[in-house]
Design an enzyme around this catalytic site. Structure first.
Site, PDB file in Angstrom:
ATOM      1  CD  GLU B  39      -2.224  -4.700   2.098  1.00 46.18           C
ATOM      2  OE1 GLU B  39      -3.351  -4.968   2.572  1.00 46.18           O
ATOM      3  OE2 GLU B  39      -1.524  -5.539   1.494  1.00 46.18           O
ATOM      4  CG  ASP B  43       2.834  -2.872  -2.434  1.00 44.75           C
ATOM      5  OD1 ASP B  43       3.804  -3.293  -1.802  1.00 44.75           O
ATOM      6  OD2 ASP B  43       2.564  -3.219  -3.600  1.00 44.75           O
ATOM      7  CG  ASP B 112      -0.961  -6.497   4.996  1.00 44.04           C
ATOM      8  OD1 ASP B 112       0.058  -6.521   4.278  1.00 44.04           O
ATOM      9  OD2 ASP B 112      -1.774  -7.433   5.056  1.00 44.04           O
ATOM     10  CD  GLU B 115       2.680  -2.916   1.932  1.00 46.76           C
ATOM     11  OE1 GLU B 115       3.667  -3.275   1.270  1.00 46.76           O
ATOM     12  OE2 GLU B 115       1.582  -3.518   1.888  1.00 46.76           O
TER      13      GLU B 115
END
Lengths: 225, 225
Positions: B39, B43, B112, B115
């Protein structure tokens, strides 16, 4: 201005010299275009490069620690140091007023130009080339890239900054305390030559001092004193 | 659980199925590894992909506007919507407790996991493949990607959220004002069914309302009511 020298420092030769010049053009130049869009892109490029680098280097480190490490590497002070290693300041185009105002040596201008250069290399050369350059520059700038070296506490960091900039040591003073004995809170202030640079509330004096030191660092960086 | 369906929705077939499974493993599963590191990487991948996409789409837009557009596309609500379009919730591994707690439908868990999936595709397939997938998903989710559609003011956004979630319209009330007439400041509160969701100080009532609405949006998103 001989951009060959900068290209040599970077280890990258731009095919499009106008792209390089754009990356070096600070908004004060009042030209139709400046380096702000490239900086926007370069900021994201650096975020990814450093995130991936840390994930590969620290296979078992959790996300919270990785985030802290990245924050220590990806910030204005860090990037302005990379810029200084490249002598980037010598090559930036800025207005006379900004020149008089010591703009070539301002961390914010240097850091932005560094990001813009990375954005420009990304556009022209792609991610892999950009990655190699950025990691070479980072590894050259830091003796060690690990938690022990990078994640110093704020009080230590502030002391290093104030020693270097003012030759002075920060002083911490209790400003007030509040609440009953079993859950007292403290407001500590941090002072430099009797001028207050920050104050903060904390559950312990030490906690409040750390937070106050963090504020003082931000204040000093912002004012670029 | 048939991960082929998810791969079909994504338009990407993982060579390493364990990587895909890791990306789907929420930290509540108490397995030795979870999707938090992926994650963290994903991101940054999404930040860059969206930054580059916007730079290419809007050749003359300044950095401030690009930042706002990116913030509208890269956030928990936006990513949870992309996750829902992929039916990602059906494929996440989580604890029984989190399952009972409606975890499969929580924006934070969905965002989450989205990502993390992007981080996993980046590791295995590289940036170009990841870019194509992310942009296809974004363009499918938004009718138009431009300022007019994305940059709604906070009061409008809050009203849309509260209408959809509670069938109710937010109310704004003056809580206090301060300062002399020529530089009066106002504290406005935003209420939903008589419960206060946020309050803020502003130079005008309208300004304070916008800021209060922003706080209310954050509160609702955080509580995932």
């Amino acid at each position: 201005m001989n951009l060959n020298i900068l290209e040599k420092n970077l280890g990258y030769k731009f095919k499009d010299k106008n792209l390089l010049k754009l990356a070096l053009t600070h908004k004060s130049s009042k030209t139709p275009k400046n380096n702000e869009r490239l900086e926007f892109l370069g900021d994201a490029v650096m975020d990814l490069i450093v995130a991936e680098y840390l994930c590969q280097k620290f296979k078992d480190t959790n996300e919270g620690e990785l985030s802290k490490l990245r924050a220590a590497l990806v910030n204005e002070t860090s990037f302005s140091n990379l810029a200084k290693n490249l002598n980037l300041g010598n090559f930036i185009f800025l207005s006379n007023a900004e020149e008089q105002n010591n703009g070539r040596h301002k961390n914010s201008i240097l850091s932005d130009a560094f990001e813009a250069i990375m954005g420009a290399i990304y556009i022209e050369g792609g991610l892999e080339i950009c990655k190699n350059i950025a990691i070479r520059l980072l590894e050259k700038n830091y003796d060690e890239i690990d938690s022990k070296s990078l994640l110093k506490d704020y009080k230590t960091t502030l002391q290093e900054i104030t020693q270097a900039k003012f030759g002075a040591t920060p002083m911490y003073k209790l400003i007030s305390s509040q609440g009953p004995d079993h859950e007292k809170k403290f407001v500590m202030g941090v002072f430099l030559n009797d001028k207050k640079y920050g104050e903060s509330l904390g559950k312990s004096k030490k906690d409040a001092e750390q937070k106050a030191a963090k504020k003082a660092i931000e204040k000093i960086e912002k004012e670029n004193i």
